[in-house]
Design an enzyme around this catalytic site. Sequence first.
Site, PDB file in Angstrom:
ATOM      1  N   LYS A 114     -33.778  -9.911  -5.132  1.00  0.00           N
ATOM      2  CA  LYS A 114     -33.788 -11.355  -5.378  1.00  0.00           C
ATOM      3  C   LYS A 114     -35.159 -11.926  -5.034  1.00  0.00           C
ATOM      4  O   LYS A 114     -35.725 -12.714  -5.800  1.00  0.00           O
ATOM      5  CB  LYS A 114     -32.701 -12.047  -4.539  1.00  0.00           C
ATOM      6  CG  LYS A 114     -31.313 -11.917  -5.150  1.00  0.00           C
ATOM      7  CD  LYS A 114     -30.225 -12.355  -4.183  1.00  0.00           C
ATOM      8  CE  LYS A 114     -28.858 -11.952  -4.739  1.00  0.00           C
ATOM      9  NZ  LYS A 114     -27.803 -11.950  -3.719  1.00  0.00           N
TER      10      LYS A 114
ATOM     11  N   GLN B 196     -25.896 -14.225   1.879  1.00  0.00           N
ATOM     12  CA  GLN B 196     -25.514 -12.943   1.291  1.00  0.00           C
ATOM     13  C   GLN B 196     -24.167 -12.463   1.868  1.00  0.00           C
ATOM     14  O   GLN B 196     -23.995 -12.403   3.072  1.00  0.00           O
ATOM     15  CB  GLN B 196     -26.617 -11.907   1.561  1.00  0.00           C
ATOM     16  CG  GLN B 196     -26.387 -10.554   0.938  1.00  0.00           C
ATOM     17  CD  GLN B 196     -26.397 -10.584  -0.591  1.00  0.00           C
ATOM     18  OE1 GLN B 196     -27.275 -11.191  -1.211  1.00  0.00           O
ATOM     19  NE2 GLN B 196     -25.401  -9.954  -1.200  1.00  0.00           N
TER      20      GLN B 196
ATOM     21  N   ASP C 237     -24.763 -20.482  -5.471  1.00  0.00           N
ATOM     22  CA  ASP C 237     -23.704 -19.509  -5.782  1.00  0.00           C
ATOM     23  C   ASP C 237     -22.481 -20.199  -6.386  1.00  0.00           C
ATOM     24  O   ASP C 237     -21.617 -19.541  -6.961  1.00  0.00           O
ATOM     25  CB  ASP C 237     -23.268 -18.783  -4.499  1.00  0.00           C
ATOM     26  CG  ASP C 237     -23.912 -17.417  -4.353  1.00  0.00           C
ATOM     27  OD1 ASP C 237     -24.351 -16.868  -5.389  1.00  0.00           O
ATOM     28  OD2 ASP C 237     -23.969 -16.900  -3.226  1.00  0.00           O
TER      29      ASP C 237
END
Length: 295
Positions: free
Chosen positions: A53, A97, A120
């Site tokens: 990422k 995460q 997200d």
Amino acid sequence: MTAKVIDGKAFAARVRAQVAEHVARLAGQGVVPGLAVVLVGEDPASQIYVRNKGKMVAEVGMAGFERRLPADTSEADLMAVVAELNADPAVHGILVQMPLPGHLNADLVINAIDPAKDVDGFHISNVGLLGTGQKAMVPCTPLGSLMLLRDHLGDLSGLEVVVVGRSNIVGKPMAQLLLAQNCTVTLAHSRTRNLPEVCRRADILVAAVGRPRMIQGDWVKPGATVIDVGINRIEVDGKTKLVGDVDYASAAEVAGAITPVPGGVGPMTIACLLANTLTACCRLNGLPEPAGLTA
Ligand code: NDP
């Protein structure tokens, strides 16, 4: 019939290029979209994801912020980091995460993220906004799958869809997105009766199960579009191989189009994370949103 292969890798590269172009334009106005990734613990797979990422964020010209915390971080300390990132004007997207170490409550942490920075799309506010057809931050994997479907099929209105898997991160938001596109949606799961028969109804079949090659060719309606979200690692001749939830060889004989694993939905997820960060940055700054990068 041999299915057309939906090339998610190539499409994702186009999305990233579009994001990079918009980021360059924003730079002219003194705005740099920033994504913060919080990693708790030493999970090797998570470390690889976070590294990837970071690389992609830099490639599109965004600012990347990484917060690595030890596995024994307390909930209070993690919440303090989230609060700090919420307040930081250079940060437009925050991603914690998953999975978190077992002593941390993931729901609590996700719901502490500013919904406007929740790239997200897991915050309860964004889930509610998506479910009621309002402007939301949309989870990356379903958003990427939708982009592939719209690119391949155009108008999805009236199509019969079966989504197999009802998780909060893939199955449920996928179903909501396709409902919003006026599809007729069936959401199947482990208690669904006669799953092969249910799947055979689908013009669009989305597999998000986590079971290697579960969906067989004779579950697929001839000519259907198959989106395989699954990423499963299996051992073949002593080597690790990545396979989807769909038995690609048999399904590709019947489907009209199919996403491969790897190279299908997977690359779209990270591309959509970048797209969501850009969208969040534009919304937070009251700037026009880029076209074609949201649901
Ligand atoms: P979850 O484990 O959270 O959910 C799996 C779903 O599949 C559940 O709803 C479960 O039903 C259902 N299921 C399990 N077994 C069966 C069965 N035999 N028949 C029918 N339904 C079944 O998984 P995720 O949604 O997180 O992930 C799904 C897959 O997608 C995984 O392979 C994962 O690795 C992959 N993935 C890929 C991403 C990408 O970037 N491409 C991103 C995220 C995930 P029930 O609710 O009844 O238990």
